[in-house]
Design a protein around this motif. Sequence first.
Motif, short mmCIF file in Angstrom:
data_model
loop_
_atom_site.label_atom_id
_atom_site.label_comp_id
_atom_site.label_asym_id
_atom_site.label_seq_id
_atom_site.Cartn_x
_atom_site.Cartn_y
_atom_site.Cartn_z
N PHE A 1 2.99 14.64 -8.79
CA PHE A 1 3.98 15.72 -8.95
C PHE A 1 4.41 15.85 -10.41
O PHE A 1 4.59 16.97 -10.92
N LEU A 2 4.57 14.74 -11.09
CA LEU A 2 4.95 14.75 -12.50
C LEU A 2 3.86 15.41 -13.35
O LEU A 2 4.16 16.24 -14.22
N ASN B 1 0.83 -1.21 0.00
CA ASN B 1 0.00 0.00 0.00
C ASN B 1 0.87 1.26 0.00
O ASN B 1 0.54 2.26 -0.63
N VAL B 2 1.99 1.23 0.68
CA VAL B 2 2.92 2.36 0.72
C VAL B 2 3.56 2.55 -0.66
O VAL B 2 3.73 3.67 -1.13
N VAL B 3 3.88 1.45 -1.32
CA VAL B 3 4.47 1.52 -2.66
C VAL B 3 3.50 2.17 -3.63
O VAL B 3 3.86 3.05 -4.42
N VAL B 4 2.24 1.77 -3.57
CA VAL B 4 1.21 2.35 -4.44
C VAL B 4 1.06 3.84 -4.14
O VAL B 4 0.97 4.67 -5.05
N LEU B 5 1.03 4.21 -2.88
CA LEU B 5 0.92 5.60 -2.49
C LEU B 5 2.10 6.42 -3.00
O LEU B 5 1.92 7.53 -3.53
N LEU B 6 3.30 5.91 -2.87
CA LEU B 6 4.49 6.64 -3.35
C LEU B 6 4.45 6.81 -4.87
O LEU B 6 4.83 7.87 -5.39
N LYS B 7 3.98 5.79 -5.59
CA LYS B 7 3.85 5.90 -7.05
C LYS B 7 2.84 6.97 -7.42
O LYS B 7 3.07 7.77 -8.34
#
Length: 152
Positions: free
Chosen positions: A24-25, A12-18
Amino acid sequence: MKKVRFKRLDPNVVVLLKQVFLGFLAIGGVSLLLVGIWHGTRAEALTISSVLVSGGETISHVEIEERVKTELEGEFAGFIPHAFSWFYPKKDIITSLKEVDRIHNISIDRVDGKKLKVTFDEYVPHALWCNQVDDKNCSFIDSKGYSFSKAP
């Protein structure tokens, strides 16, 4: 010597960071696009800076030029200037010029990125039309019977 073990991140943290990175991009890309449009529409080569007026005999070309320049002031939605040569307000300029008595057959063309050419014809009085002989409200009419202006 101890071996350093990396702890796996929660999916879930990985998905949030992506999602944060892509957000931002996207915001950065849109911001760069808007800044590019803002500066591009104000480029000197693409901004109307002079108005060439031709036609008519008694109508002041300076007055016509001033009316056109007044319409070229301002911006579309506070972002793209009216003087940007690709999107200048042609209909608004024609409407403003039609308010001048005796003017008709208005043509507006872009000569290049910096010049706007305005040509027009002028109604020429053929006769004076009054309802009564001593009437003070008379109008000029052209050879086809069109009343185009009140007589002074």
